[in-house]
Design a protein around this motif. Sequence first.
Motif, short mmCIF file in Angstrom:
data_model
loop_
_atom_site.label_atom_id
_atom_site.label_comp_id
_atom_site.label_asym_id
_atom_site.label_seq_id
_atom_site.Cartn_x
_atom_site.Cartn_y
_atom_site.Cartn_z
N SER A 9 2.85 6.12 -2.44
CA SER A 9 3.97 6.99 -2.75
C SER A 9 3.96 7.39 -4.23
O SER A 9 4.11 8.58 -4.57
N CYS A 36 0.83 -1.21 0.00
CA CYS A 36 0.00 0.00 0.00
C CYS A 36 0.86 1.26 0.00
O CYS A 36 0.59 2.22 -0.73
N SER A 37 1.89 1.27 0.84
CA SER A 37 2.76 2.45 0.94
C SER A 37 3.49 2.71 -0.36
O SER A 37 3.64 3.87 -0.78
N CYS A 94 -2.48 0.62 9.60
CA CYS A 94 -2.72 1.62 8.55
C CYS A 94 -2.66 3.03 9.11
O CYS A 94 -2.10 3.95 8.49
N VAL A 137 6.43 4.48 6.13
CA VAL A 137 6.84 3.64 5.00
C VAL A 137 6.66 4.40 3.68
O VAL A 137 7.48 4.28 2.77
N ILE A 138 5.59 5.20 3.58
CA ILE A 138 5.41 6.04 2.39
C ILE A 138 6.59 7.01 2.27
O ILE A 138 7.14 7.21 1.18
N LEU A 174 1.53 3.51 7.83
CA LEU A 174 1.65 3.88 6.42
C LEU A 174 2.56 5.09 6.22
O LEU A 174 3.40 5.09 5.31
#
Length: 213
Positions: free
Chosen positions: A129, A124-125, A185, A192-193, A189
């Motif tokens: 991004s 997801c991240s 989340c 990591v993003i 997130l």
Amino acid sequence: MITTYIKNTNWYRVLLMFAGNVFLSMGVAIFKLSSLGNDPFNGMVMGLSDCLGMAYANFLVIINLLIFVVEIIFGRHLIGWGTIVNAFINGYMATFFYNTFSAAIPASQMWQRVLCVLIGVVVCSFGLSMYQGSDVGVAPYDALSLIMNKRLHIPYFWCRMSNDVVCALICFFSGGIVGLGTIVCAFGLGPVIHFFDDYFTNKILQKPIFAQR
């Protein structure tokens, strides 16, 4: 006007945005596979769609259309190709990936489910991004916090937090899953993003083909 917009579009950025949304949809599917909760917005949509007996992807489109009206009225400058893809295509991609993964990946034991959550955060991240970094349109739900920040003069953090809390509560009371995935989340997130922004997306965007917005 539309012709000029299309002519001035940087299609390399659109391609990066689309790739980001593919990974984002894949991450949503992996979170769902864990049965430990999803991000607040998607968790809410999943909970309400189950209550109403509707397909997740179809109900997601309806919810996004409603929020899209707000974006058109108050945040038209935020609308772009990323808005369309995220709002009206991601749900169907997430459903495709979930059906594919659930048939091939076992996630019955707790360690497997926790592993799915961890993988989901990374996937997801990575997608977020690329989608956010491409700067070619903001999804209706993401735009809502930006609009509140500008119109109500409330810090963005609190606008986003309040929206996520409302979604999480609706998810809970509609019978959706609020669990480890939801917590991860909410707090996992962002860092990591940021990592993928620094070591991947921003480096890609420095290439000359991405210079035009």
